[in-house]
Design an enzyme around this catalytic site. Structure first.
Site, mmCIF file in Angstrom:
data_model
loop_
_atom_site.group_PDB
_atom_site.id
_atom_site.type_symbol
_atom_site.label_atom_id
_atom_site.label_comp_id
_atom_site.label_asym_id
_atom_site.label_seq_id
_atom_site.Cartn_x
_atom_site.Cartn_y
_atom_site.Cartn_z
ATOM 1 N N SER A 270 50.277 51.995 44.397
ATOM 2 C CA SER A 270 49.714 50.797 45.022
ATOM 3 C C SER A 270 48.197 50.752 44.869
ATOM 4 O O SER A 270 47.618 49.671 44.733
ATOM 5 C CB SER A 270 50.103 50.734 46.504
ATOM 6 O OG SER A 270 49.726 51.920 47.183
ATOM 7 N N ASP B 27 49.172 55.678 36.069
ATOM 8 C CA ASP B 27 49.458 54.503 36.897
ATOM 9 C C ASP B 27 48.931 53.218 36.272
ATOM 10 O O ASP B 27 49.667 52.241 36.087
ATOM 11 C CB ASP B 27 48.858 54.680 38.296
ATOM 12 C CG ASP B 27 49.469 55.841 39.054
ATOM 13 O OD1 ASP B 27 50.527 56.337 38.614
ATOM 14 O OD2 ASP B 27 48.885 56.264 40.066
ATOM 15 N N ASP C 133 53.214 49.663 51.243
ATOM 16 C CA ASP C 133 51.883 50.231 51.157
ATOM 17 C C ASP C 133 52.003 51.730 51.475
ATOM 18 O O ASP C 133 52.840 52.151 52.251
ATOM 19 C CB ASP C 133 50.917 49.550 52.131
ATOM 20 C CG ASP C 133 51.409 49.541 53.554
ATOM 21 O OD1 ASP C 133 52.508 49.002 53.773
ATOM 22 O OD2 ASP C 133 50.717 50.070 54.446
#
Length: 463
Positions: free
Chosen positions: A156, A201, A150
């Site tokens: 993420s 992303d 994380d």
């Protein structure tokens, strides 16, 4: 490298049991969203300017186990964070930075203090609502990420947003394409959370194909998969040139939504584009004035109504126009534009190197991208730069750079598969010597991870 190495059945079964216990259902009813992390070998910091990028997913990421709740209620727990998130899908969501209160329905559950990590789930609901989707079914779910990753700079946040989108869509029988979900996740980050990032992303997570390098033009939204090179061999002695991906954690953690540096850099890129477009417009008008023919006058109409209306993005500036007017930029804006145009070129060259199986050349371009991120885009900090430099010295490493925005997290490297373990040990030793305090906060098994390429996001349906 092959097959679905992540997640394994033991991990999936564990998550099914947790959600079955939360919802009072059977494990067979539980579905699981698999939303992988991504790396971007080339194309750093240019997606928000409409540049070309390359990416691939890895065999680590986010897992969201869920069942439809049977009511509008959403109940979520996390493997990484404390507390429970509760809200309803019939609440009207407003952007977090708008200053407006969430929730048209003042239900008792809505009055509970929400854990901060729940903002991506609410953001997913906001994105779906904002495009007219009608949701009446909530979910009961448990979300977790690969241990130690994380705040790693591996997208993420996008992986989490996509996981919630896919779960809510599944529970409400919404047929949403990957391309639409790229836009929905952009709404989560740009509109709901106020982060001015691009679409790299979410595109990588939703469009990747196992083992392939995904190429995407962020201006046209066109993408293609570049198959892994057939010739994974050293051209000198014929030995294997298979690769692994190294993830080296810095120990730095900072959410992009709390860091003003990211949005500031995006604004600087847009300012550079605006100046270059204005200079181009001015020079074209001068040219037309000096050529007062009817044909030139007609051309002036095209010039005058064309460039001025373009969005101030560097992708709207032709390379020759940049070269002609770059001396009009102040030093900071000049460096941002220089990074954009040289990085775009590295992406194109990288595709040729990848297709030809020239991993050493591909790696050199990755390292050059890392250097431009430091020198021209001016991201990173001392620990990340030190980690990047350590990776460049590690045995078998083809190339390395920051992962993500370069303000936190980790560095990535492409490494000869036969030397991956040796390289990992070298990096752990050298970085620990340079940053003993930061490395003391990293779990030893997560300090440097050896990964393979992965698959795109998907749902493993309940049995």
């Amino acid at each position: 490298m092959g097959g679905f190495s992540w997640p394994d059945e033991a991990e999936l079964d564990g998550l099914r049991r947790i959600v079955a216990g939360m919802a009072g259902s059977t494990s067979e009813e539980v579905s699981i969203v698999v939303s992988p992390y991504r790396i971007c070998p080339l194309g750093a910091h240019i997606d928000h300017q409409g540049g070309s990028v390359s990416a691939m997913t890895i065999n680590m990421g986010i897992l969201l186990a869920f069942v439809p709740s049977g009511t509008p209620q959403v109940t979520l727990q996390s493997g990484q964070f404390k507390g429970e998130v509760r809200f309803r899908v019939d609440e009207i969501q407003q952007p977090k930075h708008s200053g407006k209160a969430n929730g048209a329905i003042k239900a008792k559950d809505s009055e509970l203090e929400e854990c901060n990590w729940g903002r991506y789930a609410r953001g997913a609901l906001y994105a779906l609502q904002s495009r007219g989707n009608n949701l009446n079914q909530g979910i009961t779910g448990f979300i977790c990420g690969s241990k130690g990753l994380d705040s790693s700079g591996l997208s993420s946040s996008a992986a989490v947003g996509i996981a919630y989108l896919l779960a809510l869509e599944s529970a409400n029988n919404l047929a949403i394409s990957p391309t639409e979900n790229i836009e929905y996740d952009r709404l989560i980050e740009n509109e709901y959370l106020g982060l001015n990032n691009g679409i790299l992303d979410q595109s990588a997570i939703l469009l990747s194909s196992y083992g392939c390098l995904t190429f995407m033009n962020c201006k046209t939204k066109e993408h293609k998969h570049i198959q892994p090179p057939e010739l994974h061999k050293n051209h000198v002695n014929g030995t294997s040139m298979a690769y692994k991906i190294l993830l080296a954690c810095s120990g730095l953690k900072l959410a992009l939504t709390s860091d003003k540096g990211y949005n500031c850099h995006v604004t600087e890129c847009r300012s550079a584009a605006r100046i270059l477009l204005e200079r181009t417009k001015s020079s074209r008008r001068t040219e037309v004035f000096l050529r007062p023919s009817m044909e030139a006058r007609a051309s002036s109409q095209i010039c005058a109504c064309g460039k001025p209306h373009l969005e101030p993005l560097l992708s709207n500036v032709e390379h020759n126009e940049y070269e002609a007017h770059k001396d009009k930029l102040d030093p900071i804006l000049s460096r941002r534009a220089e990074h954009y145009f040289t990085e775009n070129m590295r992406v194109i060259k990288g595709l040729d190197a990848w297709t030809s199986g020239m991993l050493d050349e591909f790696g050199k371009l990755i390292s050059a991208s890392g250097q431009s991120s430091i020198k021209n885009y001016e991201c990173g900090c001392e620990p990340l730069i030190q980690l990047y430099e350590v990776l460049l010295k590690a045995p078998g490493v083809f190339g390395a750079r920051f992962s993500g925005a370069g303000f936190r997290g980790c560095c990535i490297a492409l490494v000869d598969a036969n030397q991956a373990q040796e390289a990992a040990s070298f990096v752990i030793k050298e970085y620990s010597r340079l940053q003993p305090e930061l490395t003391s906060k990293i779990e030893p098994e997560s300090a440097v991870l050896i990964c393979d390429s992965g698959h795109c996001a998907r749902i493993i349906a309940g049995r």
